[in-house]
Design a protein around this motif. Structure first.
Motif, PDB file in Angstrom:
ATOM      1  N   TYR A  97       4.550   2.417 -11.052  1.00 57.71           N
ATOM      2  CA  TYR A  97       4.662   0.999 -10.715  1.00 57.71           C
ATOM      3  C   TYR A  97       3.372   0.305 -10.311  1.00 57.71           C
ATOM      4  N   MET A 140       5.803  -1.839 -13.087  1.00 60.56           N
ATOM      5  CA  MET A 140       5.716  -2.736 -11.940  1.00 60.56           C
ATOM      6  C   MET A 140       6.065  -4.169 -12.351  1.00 60.56           C
ATOM      7  N   TRP A 141       5.524  -4.611 -13.479  1.00 62.83           N
ATOM      8  CA  TRP A 141       5.776  -5.985 -13.907  1.00 62.83           C
ATOM      9  C   TRP A 141       7.234  -6.159 -14.323  1.00 62.83           C
ATOM     10  N   TRP A 193       9.673  -4.520 -12.918  1.00 62.77           N
ATOM     11  CA  TRP A 193      10.357  -4.555 -11.623  1.00 62.77           C
ATOM     12  C   TRP A 193      10.274  -5.958 -11.021  1.00 62.77           C
ATOM     13  N   VAL A 194       9.089  -6.556 -11.040  1.00 63.09           N
ATOM     14  CA  VAL A 194       8.895  -7.907 -10.491  1.00 63.09           C
ATOM     15  C   VAL A 194       9.742  -8.918 -11.269  1.00 63.09           C
ATOM     16  N   ARG A 243      13.439  -8.719 -10.417  1.00 64.84           N
ATOM     17  CA  ARG A 243      13.777  -9.339  -9.124  1.00 64.84           C
ATOM     18  C   ARG A 243      13.731 -10.847  -9.202  1.00 64.84           C
ATOM     19  N   VAL A 244      12.712 -11.395  -9.864  1.00 72.20           N
ATOM     20  CA  VAL A 244      12.578 -12.851  -9.977  1.00 72.20           C
ATOM     21  C   VAL A 244      13.750 -13.427 -10.771  1.00 72.20           C
TER      22      VAL A 244
END
Length: 126
Positions: A10, A16-17, A19-20, A23-24
């Protein structure tokens, strides 16, 4: 000074991106649902106010917002399946990057099918 670990799942990589973005998009969908419940419940309080609010949804800005909502739902759904596979499939972590590219490809295909018709309706091509 210790070096920052590189190549982890991540830290600055695709995972990681993803995951972000997951969430957004989840938060955006939540706020849409909140507004949707509030404006729909307005019909019980004042049908005239409800009609006025619904009338504002015909504006082109709201049409772009609807396109953004569809994009958020489509990405969130496909990426959610990818997350399930990463978590519960033994080979999921190994193929998480490939699965993200599949998610992005499916996202582009679905949006390419949706956007032309939606934007024609939004900007007067009824």
């Amino acid at each position: 000074m210790p070096e920052a670990p590189g190549g982890t799942l991540y830290r600055g990589r695709e995972g990681m991106w993803s995951w972000v973005a997951h969430r957004v998009t989840g938060v955006l969908i939540f706020f849409f649902l909140l507004v949707h419940v509030l404006d729909t419940s307005l019909v019980r309080v004042s049908p005239e106010a409800y009609n006025e609010i619904i009338g504002t949804y015909r504006h082109w800005i709201m049409g772009l917002g609807e396109a953004g909502l569809v994009a958020a739902v489509v990405f969130h759904a496909f990426n959610g399946v990818r997350i399930i596979l990463v978590d519960f499939w033994a080979k999921g972590p190994k193929y998480q990057r490939v699965m993200l590219y599949v998610v992005l490809g499916l996202f582009v295909v679905v949006m390419a099918g949706f956007l032309p018709r939606h934007l024609m309706n939004t900007f007067g091509g009824h």
